[in-house]
Design an enzyme around this catalytic site. Structure first.
Site, PDB file in Angstrom:
ATOM      1  N   TYR A  16       0.829  -1.219   0.000  1.00  0.00           N
ATOM      2  CA  TYR A  16       0.000   0.000   0.000  1.00  0.00           C
ATOM      3  C   TYR A  16       0.861   1.267   0.000  1.00  0.00           C
ATOM      4  O   TYR A  16       0.362   2.355  -0.261  1.00  0.00           O
ATOM      5  CB  TYR A  16      -0.949   0.046   1.212  1.00  0.00           C
ATOM      6  CG  TYR A  16      -1.913  -1.112   1.321  1.00  0.00           C
ATOM      7  CD1 TYR A  16      -2.141  -1.975   0.248  1.00  0.00           C
ATOM      8  CD2 TYR A  16      -2.616  -1.351   2.494  1.00  0.00           C
ATOM      9  CE1 TYR A  16      -3.017  -3.045   0.361  1.00  0.00           C
ATOM     10  CE2 TYR A  16      -3.494  -2.411   2.609  1.00  0.00           C
ATOM     11  CZ  TYR A  16      -3.680  -3.265   1.532  1.00  0.00           C
ATOM     12  OH  TYR A  16      -4.556  -4.323   1.657  1.00  0.00           O
ATOM     13  N   HIS A  63       0.703 -11.520   1.203  1.00  0.00           N
ATOM     14  CA  HIS A  63      -0.387 -10.751   0.598  1.00  0.00           C
ATOM     15  C   HIS A  63      -1.197 -11.552  -0.430  1.00  0.00           C
ATOM     16  O   HIS A  63      -2.414 -11.488  -0.474  1.00  0.00           O
ATOM     17  CB  HIS A  63       0.183  -9.480  -0.038  1.00  0.00           C
ATOM     18  CG  HIS A  63      -0.795  -8.352  -0.094  1.00  0.00           C
ATOM     19  ND1 HIS A  63      -0.430  -7.054   0.114  1.00  0.00           N
ATOM     20  CD2 HIS A  63      -2.126  -8.321  -0.326  1.00  0.00           C
ATOM     21  CE1 HIS A  63      -1.496  -6.284   0.011  1.00  0.00           C
ATOM     22  NE2 HIS A  63      -2.539  -7.034  -0.259  1.00  0.00           N
TER      23      HIS A  63
HETATM   24  N1  LIG Z   1      -5.574  -8.687   1.191  1.00  0.00           N
HETATM   25  C1  LIG Z   1      -5.954  -8.123   0.059  1.00  0.00           C
HETATM   26  O1  LIG Z   1      -5.606  -8.574  -1.054  1.00  0.00           O
HETATM   27  C2  LIG Z   1      -6.857  -6.919   0.118  1.00  0.00           C
HETATM   28  C3  LIG Z   1      -7.547  -6.494  -1.039  1.00  0.00           C
HETATM   29  C4  LIG Z   1      -8.385  -5.383  -0.940  1.00  0.00           C
HETATM   30  C5  LIG Z   1      -8.521  -4.718   0.286  1.00  0.00           C
HETATM   31  N2  LIG Z   1      -7.827  -5.134   1.388  1.00  0.00           N
HETATM   32  C6  LIG Z   1      -7.959  -4.443   2.711  1.00  0.00           C
HETATM   33  O2  LIG Z   1      -9.340  -4.377   3.020  1.00  0.00           O
HETATM   34  C7  LIG Z   1      -9.701  -3.031   3.304  1.00  0.00           C
HETATM   35  C8  LIG Z   1     -11.149  -2.780   2.944  1.00  0.00           C
HETATM   36  O3  LIG Z   1     -11.387  -2.999   1.568  1.00  0.00           O
HETATM   37  P1  LIG Z   1     -11.666  -1.812   0.538  1.00  0.00           P
HETATM   38  O4  LIG Z   1     -11.207  -0.544   1.120  1.00  0.00           O
HETATM   39  O5  LIG Z   1     -11.115  -2.222  -0.760  1.00  0.00           O
HETATM   40  O6  LIG Z   1     -13.246  -1.832   0.378  1.00  0.00           O
HETATM   41  P2  LIG Z   1     -14.474  -1.499   1.362  1.00  0.00           P
HETATM   42  O7  LIG Z   1     -14.026  -1.329   2.766  1.00  0.00           O
HETATM   43  O8  LIG Z   1     -15.515  -2.525   1.057  1.00  0.00           O
HETATM   44  O9  LIG Z   1     -15.018  -0.138   0.763  1.00  0.00           O
HETATM   45  C9  LIG Z   1     -14.412   1.099   1.001  1.00  0.00           C
HETATM   46  C10 LIG Z   1     -15.319   2.157   0.378  1.00  0.00           C
HETATM   47  O10 LIG Z   1     -16.612   2.075   1.011  1.00  0.00           O
HETATM   48  C11 LIG Z   1     -17.001   3.354   1.465  1.00  0.00           C
HETATM   49  N3  LIG Z   1     -17.642   3.198   2.772  1.00  0.00           N
HETATM   50  C12 LIG Z   1     -17.124   2.591   3.882  1.00  0.00           C
HETATM   51  N4  LIG Z   1     -18.004   2.667   4.891  1.00  0.00           N
HETATM   52  C13 LIG Z   1     -19.083   3.345   4.431  1.00  0.00           C
HETATM   53  C14 LIG Z   1     -20.314   3.770   5.006  1.00  0.00           C
HETATM   54  N5  LIG Z   1     -20.623   3.483   6.283  1.00  0.00           N
HETATM   55  N6  LIG Z   1     -21.193   4.464   4.231  1.00  0.00           N
HETATM   56  C15 LIG Z   1     -20.900   4.740   2.936  1.00  0.00           C
HETATM   57  N7  LIG Z   1     -19.743   4.378   2.320  1.00  0.00           N
HETATM   58  C16 LIG Z   1     -18.839   3.683   3.064  1.00  0.00           C
HETATM   59  C17 LIG Z   1     -15.751   4.186   1.582  1.00  0.00           C
HETATM   60  O11 LIG Z   1     -16.052   5.527   1.218  1.00  0.00           O
HETATM   61  P3  LIG Z   1     -15.828   6.775   2.252  1.00  0.00           P
HETATM   62  O12 LIG Z   1     -14.360   6.955   2.351  1.00  0.00           O
HETATM   63  O13 LIG Z   1     -16.524   7.886   1.529  1.00  0.00           O
HETATM   64  O14 LIG Z   1     -16.486   6.405   3.549  1.00  0.00           O
HETATM   65  C18 LIG Z   1     -14.805   3.562   0.537  1.00  0.00           C
HETATM   66  O15 LIG Z   1     -14.944   4.205  -0.698  1.00  0.00           O
HETATM   67  C19 LIG Z   1      -8.686  -2.207   2.465  1.00  0.00           C
HETATM   68  O16 LIG Z   1      -8.657  -0.872   2.880  1.00  0.00           O
HETATM   69  C20 LIG Z   1      -7.425  -3.007   2.718  1.00  0.00           C
HETATM   70  O17 LIG Z   1      -6.896  -2.683   4.004  1.00  0.00           O
HETATM   71  C21 LIG Z   1      -7.018  -6.242   1.323  1.00  0.00           C
END
Ligand SMILES: NC(=O)c1ccc[n+]([C@@H]2O[C@H](COP(=O)([O-])OP(=O)(O)OC[C@H]3O[C@@H](n4cnc5c(N)ncnc54)[C@H](OP(=O)(O)O)[C@@H]3O)[C@@H](O)[C@H]2O)c1
Length: 264
Positions: A39, A97
């Site tokens: 990241y 990862h």
């Molecule tokens: N291991 C892996 O390969 C892998 C892959 C992908 C992700 N990850 C990890 O998982 C974490 C989460 O996944 P992600 O960030 O991809 O997706 P996510 O958490 O499903 O979605 C994040 C998005 O949802 C919005 N959101 C969150 N809470 C909300 C709410 N209560 N109301 C409205 N919108 C909301 C956020 O916008 P706002 O900012 O406007 O709230 C942001 O744009 C990542 O940050 C990372 O740490 C790991």
């Protein structure tokens, strides 16, 4: 410390923003922070942790080693880089990862174990592992978690059953599918019935499935509301209705070169 039931995701937060969001989340009550070498924000995440000024033992910090570090045994050096960037003495959990394509799972786990034995991390885990890969990993060492895409629009029940049988938790990345998981009508209707918001229903369903979500949000109101979702109980009939949404089996995190054969 056991892994707290909700964490803060930090991808794709960058310079300045990750520090602010991590500090705000910790002030709100989050105690579990997810980052990764890939990241490019470990330094910023570490600054946010320092700004919160909490006892280190009250925090659960997770980072990940890039899969290309395993071929030439650069895992220890990579983990040391992460510690320096995070400005921590140890991380609670270190994950690979993605499953490296050119290194046997057993060898990957041995390298992570060596890092744990050196005291750099308290536990080891994996991410994006399939069921056979998970079985192979568990045959070598104790695996704390498999961090995978998990939300209302993907059927991960077979993977969850496998992880349960091996005593491994699942961590849910993309738990609100970047907004798509709270769009279905059923999610909205359950939210209205329970006096909650659709994102809270999407997260509370994950918790009801026994999985640990790590939502990312840049907004204090969403961070607070996501944390409050931990107290939302979804009645059994609504859980059945929501679980039916997973039959669509939509996977949003795709990496042509990295991803394993998901159906293995
Ligand atoms: N291991 C892996 O390969 C892998 C892959 C992908 C992700 N990850 C990890 O998982 C974490 C989460 O996944 P992600 O960030 O991809 O997706 P996510 O958490 O499903 O979605 C994040 C998005 O949802 C919005 N959101 C969150 N809470 C909300 C709410 N209560 N109301 C409205 N919108 C909301 C956020 O916008 P706002 O900012 O406007 O709230 C942001 O744009 C990542 O940050 C990372 O740490 C790991």
């Amino acid at each position: 410390m056991n892994m707290p039931p909700i964490g803060l995701g930090t991808w794709p937060l960058r310079e300045g923003e990750a520090e602010r969001v991590v500090a705000e989340a910790l002030a709100l009550g989050y105690r579990h922070i997810d980052t990764a070498q890939m990241y490019g924000n470990e330094g910023d995440v570490g600054a946010g942790i320092a700004a919160a000024n909490l006892p280190r033992e009250d925090l659960y910090v997770v980072t990940k080693v890039h899969q290309d570090r395993f071929g030439e045994d650069r895992v220890m050096a990579s983990a040391e880089d992460s510690l320096r960037a995070l400005d921590c003495d140890y991380v609670d959990l270190l994950l690979v990862h993605w499953p490296p394509k050119d290194v046997a799972v057993e060898r990957v786990v041995e390298q992570l174990e060596a890092v744990r034995e050196a005291g750099i991390c308290r536990a080891i885990g994996v991410s994006n592992f399939t069921r056979p890969q998970l079985r192979a990993a568990a045959s070598v060492a104790r695996i704390e978690t498999n961090q995978v895409e998990y939300h209302l629009l993907i059927d991960q029940a077979p993977l969850k059953a496998e992880a349960d049988s091996l005593g491994i938790s699942l961590t849910a990345y993309m738990p609100v599918a970047r907004g798509k998981a709270f769009q279905p009508e059923a999610v909205y209707e359950v939210a209205v019935k329970l006096g909650a918001t659709p994102p809270q229903v999407a997260l509370a369903w994950i918790v009801a499935m026994g999985v640990i979500p790590i939502p990312m949000s840049t907004k204090p109101a969403n961070l607070a509301s996501n944390l409050a979702a931990m107290d939302l109980e979804i009645p059994p009939d609504d859980l059945v209705r929501l679980t039916a949404l997973t039959a669509g089996h939509q996977r949003f995190c795709r990496h042509a070169t990295w991803e394993p054969d998901w159906d293995a």
